[in-house]
Design a protein around this motif. Structure first.
Motif, PDB file in Angstrom:
ATOM      1  N   MET A   1       0.840  -1.175   0.000  1.00 30.26           N
ATOM      2  CA  MET A   1       0.000   0.000   0.000  1.00 30.26           C
ATOM      3  C   MET A   1       0.884   1.238   0.000  1.00 30.26           C
ATOM      4  N   TYR A   2       0.571   2.169  -0.887  1.00 32.46           N
ATOM      5  CA  TYR A   2       1.283   3.443  -0.968  1.00 32.46           C
ATOM      6  C   TYR A   2       0.256   4.519  -1.272  1.00 32.46           C
ATOM      7  N   GLN A   3       0.291   5.580  -0.494  1.00 34.84           N
ATOM      8  CA  GLN A   3      -0.588   6.719  -0.738  1.00 34.84           C
ATOM      9  C   GLN A   3       0.260   7.983  -0.617  1.00 34.84           C
ATOM     10  N   GLY A   4       0.493   8.627  -1.768  1.00 37.19           N
ATOM     11  CA  GLY A   4       1.193   9.912  -1.797  1.00 37.19           C
ATOM     12  C   GLY A   4       0.154  11.005  -1.885  1.00 37.19           C
ATOM     13  N   ILE A   5       0.236  11.979  -0.991  1.00 37.15           N
ATOM     14  CA  ILE A   5      -0.803  13.001  -0.857  1.00 37.15           C
ATOM     15  C   ILE A   5      -0.175  14.383  -0.919  1.00 37.15           C
ATOM     16  N   ARG A   6      -0.840  15.298  -1.620  1.00 31.45           N
ATOM     17  CA  ARG A   6      -0.484  16.725  -1.573  1.00 31.45           C
ATOM     18  C   ARG A   6      -1.713  17.454  -1.056  1.00 31.45           C
ATOM     19  N   ILE A   7      -1.518  18.273  -0.032  1.00 28.07           N
ATOM     20  CA  ILE A   7      -2.579  19.084   0.551  1.00 28.07           C
ATOM     21  C   ILE A   7      -2.177  20.533   0.354  1.00 28.07           C
ATOM     22  N   SER A   8      -3.101  21.355  -0.153  1.00 31.29           N
ATOM     23  CA  SER A   8      -2.761  22.745  -0.418  1.00 31.29           C
ATOM     24  C   SER A   8      -3.920  23.670  -0.088  1.00 31.29           C
ATOM     25  N   GLY A   9      -3.563  24.856   0.366  1.00 36.40           N
ATOM     26  CA  GLY A   9      -4.563  25.876   0.682  1.00 36.40           C
ATOM     27  C   GLY A   9      -3.880  27.148   1.138  1.00 36.40           C
ATOM     28  N   PHE A  10      -4.664  28.075   1.665  1.00 37.34           N
ATOM     29  CA  PHE A  10      -4.111  29.315   2.205  1.00 37.34           C
ATOM     30  C   PHE A  10      -3.357  29.015   3.486  1.00 37.34           C
ATOM     31  N   GLY A  11      -2.276  29.773   3.726  1.00 35.79           N
ATOM     32  CA  GLY A  11      -1.619  29.703   5.024  1.00 35.79           C
ATOM     33  C   GLY A  11      -2.649  30.096   6.083  1.00 35.79           C
ATOM     34  N   GLY A  12      -2.684  29.369   7.161  1.00 30.24           N
ATOM     35  CA  GLY A  12      -3.664  29.624   8.215  1.00 30.24           C
ATOM     36  C   GLY A  12      -4.865  28.709   8.169  1.00 30.24           C
ATOM     37  N   GLN A  13      -5.016  27.932   7.087  1.00 30.18           N
ATOM     38  CA  GLN A  13      -6.134  26.992   6.987  1.00 30.18           C
ATOM     39  C   GLN A  13      -5.852  25.671   7.697  1.00 30.18           C
ATOM     40  N   GLY A  14      -4.639  25.474   8.145  1.00 28.77           N
ATOM     41  CA  GLY A  14      -4.309  24.231   8.824  1.00 28.77           C
ATOM     42  C   GLY A  14      -3.815  23.139   7.900  1.00 28.77           C
ATOM     43  N   VAL A  15      -3.367  23.505   6.719  1.00 28.99           N
ATOM     44  CA  VAL A  15      -2.893  22.537   5.726  1.00 28.99           C
ATOM     45  C   VAL A  15      -1.675  21.777   6.239  1.00 28.99           C
ATOM     46  N   VAL A  16      -0.722  22.491   6.808  1.00 29.70           N
ATOM     47  CA  VAL A  16       0.496  21.859   7.312  1.00 29.70           C
ATOM     48  C   VAL A  16       0.158  20.967   8.512  1.00 29.70           C
ATOM     49  N   SER A  17      -0.703  21.453   9.392  1.00 30.73           N
ATOM     50  CA  SER A  17      -1.135  20.641  10.541  1.00 30.73           C
ATOM     51  C   SER A  17      -1.884  19.388  10.085  1.00 30.73           C
ATOM     52  N   ALA A  18      -2.672  19.513   9.039  1.00 30.93           N
ATOM     53  CA  ALA A  18      -3.396  18.352   8.504  1.00 30.93           C
ATOM     54  C   ALA A  18      -2.410  17.298   8.013  1.00 30.93           C
ATOM     55  N   GLY A  19      -1.331  17.740   7.392  1.00 28.24           N
ATOM     56  CA  GLY A  19      -0.304  16.798   6.943  1.00 28.24           C
ATOM     57  C   GLY A  19       0.358  16.084   8.104  1.00 28.24           C
ATOM     58  N   ILE A  20       0.675  16.828   9.150  1.00 29.50           N
ATOM     59  CA  ILE A  20       1.264  16.224  10.351  1.00 29.50           C
ATOM     60  C   ILE A  20       0.293  15.201  10.929  1.00 29.50           C
ATOM     61  N   LEU A  21      -0.976  15.566  10.961  1.00 26.56           N
ATOM     62  CA  LEU A  21      -2.013  14.691  11.513  1.00 26.56           C
ATOM     63  C   LEU A  21      -2.107  13.382  10.722  1.00 26.56           C
ATOM     64  N   LEU A  22      -2.107  13.464   9.392  1.00 33.10           N
ATOM     65  CA  LEU A  22      -2.153  12.247   8.575  1.00 33.10           C
ATOM     66  C   LEU A  22      -0.917  11.377   8.787  1.00 33.10           C
ATOM     67  N   ALA A  23       0.246  12.024   8.866  1.00 24.81           N
ATOM     68  CA  ALA A  23       1.478  11.265   9.094  1.00 24.81           C
ATOM     69  C   ALA A  23       1.433  10.568  10.457  1.00 24.81           C
ATOM     70  N   GLN A  24       0.969  11.263  11.480  1.00 21.83           N
ATOM     71  CA  GLN A  24       0.867  10.668  12.817  1.00 21.83           C
ATOM     72  C   GLN A  24      -0.128   9.507  12.821  1.00 21.83           C
ATOM     73  N   ALA A  25      -1.230   9.668  12.110  1.00 19.97           N
ATOM     74  CA  ALA A  25      -2.224   8.587  12.014  1.00 19.97           C
ATOM     75  C   ALA A  25      -1.602   7.361  11.342  1.00 19.97           C
ATOM     76  N   GLY A  26      -0.816   7.593  10.316  1.00 14.54           N
ATOM     77  CA  GLY A  26      -0.121   6.481   9.661  1.00 14.54           C
ATOM     78  C   GLY A  26       0.822   5.766  10.610  1.00 14.54           C
ATOM     79  N   LEU A  27       1.539   6.532  11.422  1.00 15.59           N
ATOM     80  CA  LEU A  27       2.439   5.928  12.415  1.00 15.59           C
ATOM     81  C   LEU A  27       1.671   5.074  13.410  1.00 15.59           C
ATOM     82  N   ILE A  28       0.539   5.591  13.878  1.00 15.56           N
ATOM     83  CA  ILE A  28      -0.285   4.841  14.826  1.00 15.56           C
ATOM     84  C   ILE A  28      -0.708   3.506  14.215  1.00 15.56           C
ATOM     85  N   ASP A  29      -0.990   3.520  12.914  1.00 19.51           N
ATOM     86  CA  ASP A  29      -1.386   2.296  12.209  1.00 19.51           C
ATOM     87  C   ASP A  29      -0.208   1.376  11.882  1.00 19.51           C
ATOM     88  N   GLY A  30       0.997   1.793  12.271  1.00 16.69           N
ATOM     89  CA  GLY A  30       2.175   0.963  12.025  1.00 16.69           C
ATOM     90  C   GLY A  30       2.714   1.071  10.616  1.00 16.69           C
TER      91      GLY A  30
END
Length: 178
Positions: A1-30
């Motif tokens: 399984m491989y999922q490459g994702i690009r998230i984009s938006g205005f600064g302040g919309q939480g785009v960077v935080s959303a990326g961190i969140l997805l990465a952390q969720a992936g870690l939790i899933d091993g």
């Protein structure tokens, strides 16, 4: 399984935080993950984006040049990132802020009124989490519950009521992806 994702938006919309969140969720899933932000001089108000990889095997580069999924949260992001998407890839569009339609016909498109849903929930701050819920539902790369668990690690100072609102945003995003 491989999922490459690009998230984009205005600064302040939480785009960077959303990326961190997805990465952390992936870690939790091993899974193996990478996260690479890109905001350069834009900062708050300009366009920010990040690359996230969630994979079952080693991740050899954090740069996602041909993403499986692109999530666009603002109008300028659509023409910039749509061309990068792989054939048969997934494009999630925040239809609350994006009026343009994609030019490509070889991709799957999901329109999610992220800002509208976030406003109904009581806070525009959760609009990107609505998009994350749609992503989780559409791809299965991570689950809503895993993203909710990851919020506790990523948003360490968040009050319980904010974490609950975030989880509702994820759930509403998943419903909108149907």
């Amino acid at each position: 399984m491989y999922q490459g994702i690009r998230i984009s938006g205005f600064g302040g919309q939480g785009v960077v935080s959303a990326g961190i969140l997805l990465a952390q969720a992936g870690l939790i899933d091993g899974k193996k993950v990478s996260w690479l932000p890109s905001y350069g001089p834009e900062m708050r108000g300009g366009t920010a984006n990040c690359s996230v990889v969630i994979a079952s095997d080693e991740v050899y580069t954090p740069i996602v040049t041909a993403p499986d999924t692109v999530i666009v949260m603002n109008e300028p992001s659509l023409p910039k990132f749509e061309p990068l998407l792989k054939k048969d890839g997934l494009l999630i569009i925040n239809s609350s802020l994006i009026n343009s339609k994609p030019k490509r016909t070889d991709i799957k498109v999901i329109y999610v009124p992220c800002n509208e849903i976030a406003e109904k929930l009581g806070s525009l701050k959760v609009a990107t989490l609505v998009a994350m819920g749609a992503f989780a539902k559409a791809t299965g790369a991570v689950s809503i519950d895993t993203i909710a668990s990851a919020m506790k690690a990523v948003f360490k100072r968040a009050k319980p009521e904010m974490l609950e609102l975030n989880k509702k945003a994820l759930e509403e995003g998943a419903k909108a992806a149907d």
